[in-house]
Design a protein around this motif. Structure first.
Motif, PDB file in Angstrom:
ATOM      1  N   PRO A  42      -1.179  10.036  -3.474  1.00 24.67           N
ATOM      2  CA  PRO A  42      -0.473  11.288  -3.768  1.00 24.67           C
ATOM      3  C   PRO A  42      -0.831  11.773  -5.180  1.00 24.67           C
ATOM      4  N   PRO A  43      -0.647  13.051  -5.459  1.00 23.55           N
ATOM      5  CA  PRO A  43      -1.015  13.586  -6.772  1.00 23.55           C
ATOM      6  C   PRO A  43      -0.097  13.126  -7.904  1.00 23.55           C
ATOM      7  N   GLU A  44       1.065  12.566  -7.530  1.00 20.82           N
ATOM      8  CA  GLU A  44       2.046  12.128  -8.524  1.00 20.82           C
ATOM      9  C   GLU A  44       2.766  10.905  -7.962  1.00 20.82           C
ATOM     10  N   ALA A  45       2.924   9.857  -8.778  1.00 29.25           N
ATOM     11  CA  ALA A  45       3.578   8.654  -8.263  1.00 29.25           C
ATOM     12  C   ALA A  45       3.989   7.722  -9.392  1.00 29.25           C
ATOM     13  N   ILE A  46       4.798   6.752  -9.025  1.00 27.32           N
ATOM     14  CA  ILE A  46       5.141   5.626  -9.882  1.00 27.32           C
ATOM     15  C   ILE A  46       4.234   4.478  -9.457  1.00 27.32           C
ATOM     16  N   ILE A  47       3.618   3.820 -10.423  1.00 24.88           N
ATOM     17  CA  ILE A  47       2.684   2.739 -10.117  1.00 24.88           C
ATOM     18  C   ILE A  47       3.279   1.398 -10.548  1.00 24.88           C
ATOM     19  N   PHE A  48       3.233   0.446  -9.620  1.00 23.07           N
ATOM     20  CA  PHE A  48       3.551  -0.941  -9.916  1.00 23.07           C
ATOM     21  C   PHE A  48       2.298  -1.743  -9.619  1.00 23.07           C
ATOM     22  N   SER A  49       1.970  -2.681 -10.512  1.00 26.05           N
ATOM     23  CA  SER A  49       0.754  -3.460 -10.348  1.00 26.05           C
ATOM     24  C   SER A  49       1.009  -4.927 -10.646  1.00 26.05           C
ATOM     25  N   SER A  50       0.337  -5.780  -9.897  1.00 28.48           N
ATOM     26  CA  SER A  50       0.253  -7.184 -10.281  1.00 28.48           C
ATOM     27  C   SER A  50      -0.313  -7.213 -11.696  1.00 28.48           C
ATOM     28  N   PRO A  51       0.112  -8.157 -12.531  1.00 30.29           N
ATOM     29  CA  PRO A  51      -0.429  -8.234 -13.890  1.00 30.29           C
ATOM     30  C   PRO A  51      -1.820  -8.868 -13.967  1.00 30.29           C
ATOM     31  N   LEU A  52      -2.356  -9.327 -12.838  1.00 24.13           N
ATOM     32  CA  LEU A  52      -3.696  -9.917 -12.865  1.00 24.13           C
ATOM     33  C   LEU A  52      -4.726  -8.810 -13.041  1.00 24.13           C
ATOM     34  N   LYS A  53      -5.734  -9.059 -13.874  1.00 20.56           N
ATOM     35  CA  LYS A  53      -6.649  -7.985 -14.283  1.00 20.56           C
ATOM     36  C   LYS A  53      -7.375  -7.324 -13.124  1.00 20.56           C
ATOM     37  N   ARG A  54      -7.595  -8.020 -12.029  1.00 18.86           N
ATOM     38  CA  ARG A  54      -8.274  -7.381 -10.897  1.00 18.86           C
ATOM     39  C   ARG A  54      -7.433  -6.246 -10.307  1.00 18.86           C
ATOM     40  N   CYS A  55      -6.129  -6.282 -10.548  1.00 21.36           N
ATOM     41  CA  CYS A  55      -5.251  -5.181 -10.129  1.00 21.36           C
ATOM     42  C   CYS A  55      -5.012  -4.192 -11.268  1.00 21.36           C
ATOM     43  N   VAL A  56      -4.833  -4.698 -12.472  1.00 23.39           N
ATOM     44  CA  VAL A  56      -4.536  -3.827 -13.616  1.00 23.39           C
ATOM     45  C   VAL A  56      -5.678  -2.848 -13.870  1.00 23.39           C
ATOM     46  N   ILE A  57      -6.912  -3.305 -13.763  1.00 20.77           N
ATOM     47  CA  ILE A  57      -8.060  -2.409 -13.986  1.00 20.77           C
ATOM     48  C   ILE A  57      -8.000  -1.226 -13.014  1.00 20.77           C
ATOM     49  N   LEU A  58      -7.710  -1.514 -11.759  1.00 23.63           N
ATOM     50  CA  LEU A  58      -7.593  -0.456 -10.753  1.00 23.63           C
ATOM     51  C   LEU A  58      -6.367   0.422 -11.013  1.00 23.63           C
ATOM     52  N   ALA A  59      -5.238  -0.194 -11.328  1.00 26.53           N
ATOM     53  CA  ALA A  59      -4.009   0.574 -11.573  1.00 26.53           C
ATOM     54  C   ALA A  59      -4.179   1.514 -12.767  1.00 26.53           C
ATOM     55  N   GLU A  60      -4.842   1.050 -13.811  1.00 32.06           N
ATOM     56  CA  GLU A  60      -5.070   1.915 -14.979  1.00 32.06           C
ATOM     57  C   GLU A  60      -6.008   3.064 -14.637  1.00 32.06           C
ATOM     58  N   TYR A  61      -6.986   2.806 -13.785  1.00 31.75           N
ATOM     59  CA  TYR A  61      -7.875   3.880 -13.334  1.00 31.75           C
ATOM     60  C   TYR A  61      -7.064   4.933 -12.566  1.00 31.75           C
ATOM     61  N   ILE A  62      -6.212   4.461 -11.667  1.00 30.31           N
ATOM     62  CA  ILE A  62      -5.355   5.386 -10.899  1.00 30.31           C
ATOM     63  C   ILE A  62      -4.466   6.171 -11.854  1.00 30.31           C
ATOM     64  N   GLN A  63      -3.881   5.477 -12.821  1.00 29.25           N
ATOM     65  CA  GLN A  63      -3.001   6.127 -13.797  1.00 29.25           C
ATOM     66  C   GLN A  63      -3.725   7.245 -14.542  1.00 29.25           C
ATOM     67  N   ASN A  64      -5.000   7.065 -14.815  1.00 31.28           N
ATOM     68  CA  ASN A  64      -5.781   8.072 -15.529  1.00 31.28           C
ATOM     69  C   ASN A  64      -6.236   9.231 -14.650  1.00 31.28           C
ATOM     70  N   HIS A  65      -6.039   9.119 -13.323  1.00 34.33           N
ATOM     71  CA  HIS A  65      -6.551  10.147 -12.411  1.00 34.33           C
ATOM     72  C   HIS A  65      -5.482  10.837 -11.564  1.00 34.33           C
ATOM     73  N   ILE A  66      -4.232  10.431 -11.711  1.00 34.20           N
ATOM     74  CA  ILE A  66      -3.138  11.163 -11.067  1.00 34.20           C
ATOM     75  C   ILE A  66      -2.028  11.336 -12.102  1.00 34.20           C
ATOM     76  N   LYS A  67      -1.039  12.157 -11.761  1.00 38.26           N
ATOM     77  CA  LYS A  67       0.106  12.303 -12.661  1.00 38.26           C
ATOM     78  C   LYS A  67       0.999  11.083 -12.443  1.00 38.26           C
ATOM     79  N   THR A  68       1.092  10.277 -13.481  1.00 38.35           N
ATOM     80  CA  THR A  68       1.867   9.050 -13.381  1.00 38.35           C
ATOM     81  C   THR A  68       3.255   9.260 -13.961  1.00 38.35           C
ATOM     82  N   ILE A  69       4.255   9.043 -13.131  1.00 38.69           N
ATOM     83  CA  ILE A  69       5.633   9.141 -13.600  1.00 38.69           C
ATOM     84  C   ILE A  69       5.976   7.912 -14.433  1.00 38.69           C
ATOM     85  N   ALA A  70       5.513   6.757 -13.969  1.00 39.72           N
ATOM     86  CA  ALA A  70       5.711   5.499 -14.696  1.00 39.72           C
ATOM     87  C   ALA A  70       4.660   4.508 -14.224  1.00 39.72           C
ATOM     88  N   PHE A  71       4.360   3.534 -15.081  1.00 41.40           N
ATOM     89  CA  PHE A  71       3.415   2.469 -14.754  1.00 41.40           C
ATOM     90  C   PHE A  71       4.022   1.164 -15.248  1.00 41.40           C
TER      91      PHE A  71
END
Length: 177
Positions: A42-71
């Motif tokens: 979705p164009p806007e969302a709240i992101i929750f991620s596992s703290p393991l870097k294989r997830c964080v790298i992806l979550a941060e990429y998503i955060q930089n490409h959609i409107k993030t309400i919270a991460f």
């Protein structure tokens, strides 16, 4: 509430290595896969991620490409803890340890690790919490075991059948809670 379950992309680990909560890197290149993942979100969302870097790298990429309400990094979204088996080849785990677990991975705890039911309980507590607090779309960036657990919660599928839910690297699964 819409929830988008996103599995991290492929890791640098060879096939057949048990890496559960080990903090391993992603295999490169992954940018085109990341772009495809973002196109399904979705164009806007709240992101929750596992703290393991294989997830964080992806979550941060998503955060930089959609409107993030919270991460938020969330420990309860970590993959199953395989304890003494972490970073071992499945074929190198002694059969007297592996076979009982393979017959009942739901209840049998790996030495110095978890059983699937332990993972399922921590994921369930997380789901219960967010379902009471959040109404906006949610993106969960996690691991196959966690996503299978969430799908079991969502569909009431028995835990012993969790592996009937195929979850590919980089896959996005949309559910409604």
């Amino acid at each position: 509430m819409e929830i988008y379950l996103v599995r991290h992309t492929e890791t640098i680990c060879e096939k057949g290595v048990c890496y559960g909560q080990s903090d391993v890197d992603l295999a490169e290149p992954f940018e085109s896969v990341f772009e495809n993942i973002v196109s399904q979100l979705p164009p806007e969302a709240i992101i929750f991620s596992s703290p393991l870097k294989r997830c964080v790298i992806l979550a941060e990429y998503i955060q930089n490409h959609i409107k993030t309400i919270a991460f938020e990094k969330e420990d309860r979204l970590m993959e199953m803890n395989f304890g003494d088996w972490e970073m071992k080849n499945w074929n190198k785990i002694p059969p007297e340890q592996l076979n009982p677990w393979m017959e009942d991975f739901v209840n049998i705890r790996v030495s110095n690790g978890e059983s699937f039911v332990v993972l399922h309980e921590r994921v369930g507590i997380f789901l219960s919490q967010i379902s009471k607090e959040i109404t906006k779309p949610i993106i969960i960036v996690a691991h196959a075991g966690v996503i299978r657990s969430i799908l079991c919660h969502h569909t009431s599928l028995h835990l012993k059948d969790a592996f009937n839910n195929k979850v590919d690297f980089g896959e996005v699964i949309k559910i409604a809670l």
